[in-house]
Motif scaffolding. Sequence first.
Motif, PDB file in Angstrom:
ATOM      1  N   GLU A   1     -19.318 104.191  -6.961  1.00  0.00           N
ATOM      2  CA  GLU A   1     -18.797 104.140  -8.323  1.00  0.00           C
ATOM      3  C   GLU A   1     -19.633 103.165  -9.150  1.00  0.00           C
ATOM      4  OE1 GLU A   1     -16.203 105.590 -10.134  1.00  0.00           O
ATOM      5  OE2 GLU A   1     -16.265 107.011  -8.460  1.00  0.00           O
ATOM      6  N   PRO A   2     -20.087 103.595 -10.317  1.00  0.00           N
ATOM      7  CA  PRO A   2     -20.844 102.665 -11.169  1.00  0.00           C
ATOM      8  C   PRO A   2     -19.913 101.628 -11.805  1.00  0.00           C
ATOM      9  CG  PRO A   2     -20.535 104.748 -12.292  1.00  0.00           C
ATOM     10  CD  PRO A   2     -19.965 104.918 -10.903  1.00  0.00           C
ATOM     11  N   LEU A   3     -20.483 100.528 -12.193  1.00  0.00           N
ATOM     12  CA  LEU A   3     -19.749  99.495 -12.912  1.00  0.00           C
ATOM     13  C   LEU A   3     -20.319  99.461 -14.331  1.00  0.00           C
ATOM     14  CD1 LEU A   3     -17.667  97.181 -12.785  1.00  0.00           C
ATOM     15  CD2 LEU A   3     -19.570  95.670 -12.248  1.00  0.00           C
ATOM     16  N   PRO A   4     -19.578  99.998 -15.297  1.00  0.00           N
ATOM     17  CA  PRO A   4     -20.129 100.058 -16.658  1.00  0.00           C
ATOM     18  C   PRO A   4     -20.284  98.677 -17.287  1.00  0.00           C
ATOM     19  CG  PRO A   4     -17.922 101.041 -16.581  1.00  0.00           C
ATOM     20  CD  PRO A   4     -18.270 100.590 -15.192  1.00  0.00           C
ATOM     21  N   LEU A   5     -21.339  98.540 -18.043  1.00  0.00           N
ATOM     22  CA  LEU A   5     -21.588  97.350 -18.852  1.00  0.00           C
ATOM     23  C   LEU A   5     -21.758  97.838 -20.284  1.00  0.00           C
ATOM     24  CD1 LEU A   5     -22.326  94.357 -19.359  1.00  0.00           C
ATOM     25  CD2 LEU A   5     -24.686  94.979 -18.845  1.00  0.00           C
ATOM     26  N   THR A   6     -20.845  97.422 -21.149  1.00  0.00           N
ATOM     27  CA  THR A   6     -20.895  97.846 -22.545  1.00  0.00           C
ATOM     28  C   THR A   6     -21.362  96.674 -23.385  1.00  0.00           C
ATOM     29  OG1 THR A   6     -19.022  99.313 -22.113  1.00  0.00           O
ATOM     30  CG2 THR A   6     -19.587  98.907 -24.412  1.00  0.00           C
ATOM     31  N   LEU A   7     -22.439  96.906 -24.129  1.00  0.00           N
ATOM     32  CA  LEU A   7     -23.013  95.877 -25.003  1.00  0.00           C
ATOM     33  C   LEU A   7     -22.568  96.126 -26.435  1.00  0.00           C
ATOM     34  CD1 LEU A   7     -26.641  96.035 -23.591  1.00  0.00           C
ATOM     35  CD2 LEU A   7     -24.916  94.323 -23.046  1.00  0.00           C
ATOM     36  N   TYR A   8     -22.028  95.110 -27.048  1.00  0.00           N
ATOM     37  CA  TYR A   8     -21.624  95.171 -28.451  1.00  0.00           C
ATOM     38  C   TYR A   8     -22.463  94.186 -29.257  1.00  0.00           C
ATOM     39  CZ  TYR A   8     -17.479  97.670 -26.846  1.00  0.00           C
ATOM     40  OH  TYR A   8     -16.629  98.579 -26.280  1.00  0.00           O
ATOM     41  N   ARG A   9     -22.334  94.262 -30.541  1.00  0.00           N
ATOM     42  CA  ARG A   9     -23.075  93.364 -31.426  1.00  0.00           C
ATOM     43  C   ARG A   9     -22.724  91.910 -31.167  1.00  0.00           C
ATOM     44  NH1 ARG A   9     -21.275  93.024 -37.228  1.00  0.00           N
ATOM     45  NH2 ARG A   9     -19.999  94.653 -36.376  1.00  0.00           N
ATOM     46  N   ASN A  10     -21.463  91.653 -30.781  1.00  0.00           N
ATOM     47  CA  ASN A  10     -21.012  90.270 -30.640  1.00  0.00           C
ATOM     48  C   ASN A  10     -20.490  89.920 -29.247  1.00  0.00           C
ATOM     49  OD1 ASN A  10     -18.833  91.960 -30.920  1.00  0.00           O
ATOM     50  ND2 ASN A  10     -17.683  90.606 -32.263  1.00  0.00           N
ATOM     51  N   GLY A  11     -20.710  90.802 -28.259  1.00  0.00           N
ATOM     52  CA  GLY A  11     -20.245  90.492 -26.912  1.00  0.00           C
ATOM     53  C   GLY A  11     -20.406  91.658 -25.955  1.00  0.00           C
ATOM     54  N   ILE A  12     -19.828  91.531 -24.766  1.00  0.00           N
ATOM     55  CA  ILE A  12     -19.951  92.557 -23.730  1.00  0.00           C
ATOM     56  C   ILE A  12     -18.586  92.810 -23.080  1.00  0.00           C
ATOM     57  CG2 ILE A  12     -22.326  91.897 -23.180  1.00  0.00           C
ATOM     58  CD1 ILE A  12     -21.268  90.608 -20.587  1.00  0.00           C
ATOM     59  N   VAL A  13     -18.512  93.940 -22.384  1.00  0.00           N
ATOM     60  CA  VAL A  13     -17.393  94.247 -21.510  1.00  0.00           C
ATOM     61  C   VAL A  13     -18.001  94.700 -20.190  1.00  0.00           C
ATOM     62  CG1 VAL A  13     -15.407  95.746 -21.085  1.00  0.00           C
ATOM     63  CG2 VAL A  13     -15.846  94.887 -23.396  1.00  0.00           C
ATOM     64  N   VAL A  14     -17.604  94.066 -19.090  1.00  0.00           N
ATOM     65  CA  VAL A  14     -18.081  94.423 -17.757  1.00  0.00           C
ATOM     66  C   VAL A  14     -16.956  95.181 -17.061  1.00  0.00           C
ATOM     67  CG1 VAL A  14     -18.922  93.583 -15.537  1.00  0.00           C
ATOM     68  CG2 VAL A  14     -19.581  92.409 -17.641  1.00  0.00           C
ATOM     69  N   GLY A  15     -17.249  96.399 -16.630  1.00  0.00           N
ATOM     70  CA  GLY A  15     -16.233  97.226 -15.989  1.00  0.00           C
ATOM     71  C   GLY A  15     -15.122  97.524 -16.976  1.00  0.00           C
TER      72      GLY A  15
ATOM     73  N   LEU B   1     -21.012  88.957  -9.871  1.00  0.00           N
ATOM     74  CA  LEU B   1     -20.641  90.182  -9.168  1.00  0.00           C
ATOM     75  C   LEU B   1     -20.984  90.144  -7.680  1.00  0.00           C
ATOM     76  CD1 LEU B   1     -21.837  92.799 -11.802  1.00  0.00           C
ATOM     77  CD2 LEU B   1     -19.539  91.867 -11.482  1.00  0.00           C
ATOM     78  N   GLN B   2     -21.751  89.170  -7.259  1.00  0.00           N
ATOM     79  CA  GLN B   2     -22.211  89.132  -5.868  1.00  0.00           C
ATOM     80  C   GLN B   2     -21.092  89.056  -4.835  1.00  0.00           C
ATOM     81  OE1 GLN B   2     -25.162  86.069  -5.837  1.00  0.00           O
ATOM     82  NE2 GLN B   2     -26.703  87.370  -6.808  1.00  0.00           N
ATOM     83  N   PRO B   3     -19.996  88.308  -5.064  1.00  0.00           N
ATOM     84  CA  PRO B   3     -18.935  88.307  -4.049  1.00  0.00           C
ATOM     85  C   PRO B   3     -18.292  89.686  -3.850  1.00  0.00           C
ATOM     86  CG  PRO B   3     -18.686  86.422  -5.505  1.00  0.00           C
ATOM     87  CD  PRO B   3     -19.755  87.308  -6.102  1.00  0.00           C
ATOM     88  N   ARG B   4     -18.121  90.444  -4.924  1.00  0.00           N
ATOM     89  CA  ARG B   4     -17.502  91.779  -4.810  1.00  0.00           C
ATOM     90  C   ARG B   4     -18.496  92.861  -4.420  1.00  0.00           C
ATOM     91  NH1 ARG B   4     -14.334  93.169 -10.100  1.00  0.00           N
ATOM     92  NH2 ARG B   4     -16.320  92.494 -10.906  1.00  0.00           N
ATOM     93  N   TYR B   5     -19.751  92.693  -4.814  1.00  0.00           N
ATOM     94  CA  TYR B   5     -20.783  93.705  -4.581  1.00  0.00           C
ATOM     95  C   TYR B   5     -22.032  93.045  -3.983  1.00  0.00           C
ATOM     96  CZ  TYR B   5     -17.860  96.157  -7.969  1.00  0.00           C
ATOM     97  OH  TYR B   5     -16.797  96.722  -8.661  1.00  0.00           O
ATOM     98  N   PRO B   6     -21.987  92.645  -2.720  1.00  0.00           N
ATOM     99  CA  PRO B   6     -23.122  91.914  -2.130  1.00  0.00           C
ATOM    100  C   PRO B   6     -24.407  92.742  -2.066  1.00  0.00           C
ATOM    101  CG  PRO B   6     -21.493  92.435  -0.461  1.00  0.00           C
ATOM    102  CD  PRO B   6     -20.896  92.817  -1.765  1.00  0.00           C
ATOM    103  N   GLU B   7     -24.308  94.063  -2.077  1.00  0.00           N
ATOM    104  CA  GLU B   7     -25.489  94.923  -2.022  1.00  0.00           C
ATOM    105  C   GLU B   7     -25.918  95.365  -3.434  1.00  0.00           C
ATOM    106  OE1 GLU B   7     -27.050  95.478   0.859  1.00  0.00           O
ATOM    107  OE2 GLU B   7     -25.519  94.187   1.751  1.00  0.00           O
ATOM    108  N   GLY B   8     -25.240  94.868  -4.445  1.00  0.00           N
ATOM    109  CA  GLY B   8     -25.541  95.268  -5.822  1.00  0.00           C
ATOM    110  C   GLY B   8     -24.646  96.407  -6.251  1.00  0.00           C
ATOM    111  N   VAL B   9     -24.625  96.626  -7.552  1.00  0.00           N
ATOM    112  CA  VAL B   9     -23.794  97.689  -8.116  1.00  0.00           C
ATOM    113  C   VAL B   9     -24.450  98.215  -9.369  1.00  0.00           C
ATOM    114  CG1 VAL B   9     -22.378  96.097  -9.460  1.00  0.00           C
ATOM    115  CG2 VAL B   9     -21.440  98.309  -8.831  1.00  0.00           C
TER     116      VAL B   9
END
Length: 87
Positions: free
Chosen positions: A37-51, A79-87
């Motif tokens: 499952e991908p982990l979305p990263l949404t970039l906004y003009r003034n901030g981000i949302v991870v997942g 994110l390393q504790p939850r996804y040690p192999e990357g995501v």
Amino acid sequence: IDFDLILENIKDLNSLVGEGISQIEHTPRGARLRRPEPLPLTLYRNGIVVGHGAFRPYQHPATQQCLQDIMDGYFPSELQPRYPEGV
């Protein structure tokens, strides 16, 4: 914030974890292919949302660290504790 660099590094990191490549998942009756499952990263003009998390403004230190990790070519350390192999 260098959005072009962030997007370029995200593409590179996605390829490192095998974006679009199925993995073997062992089941009680054998095995099956599964796409991570991908982990979305949404970039906004003034901030981000991870997942599906909360909005995080760019001024927040954790947000700055997350983006700095990506700009340096690394998976975000948060994110390393939850996804040690990357995501």
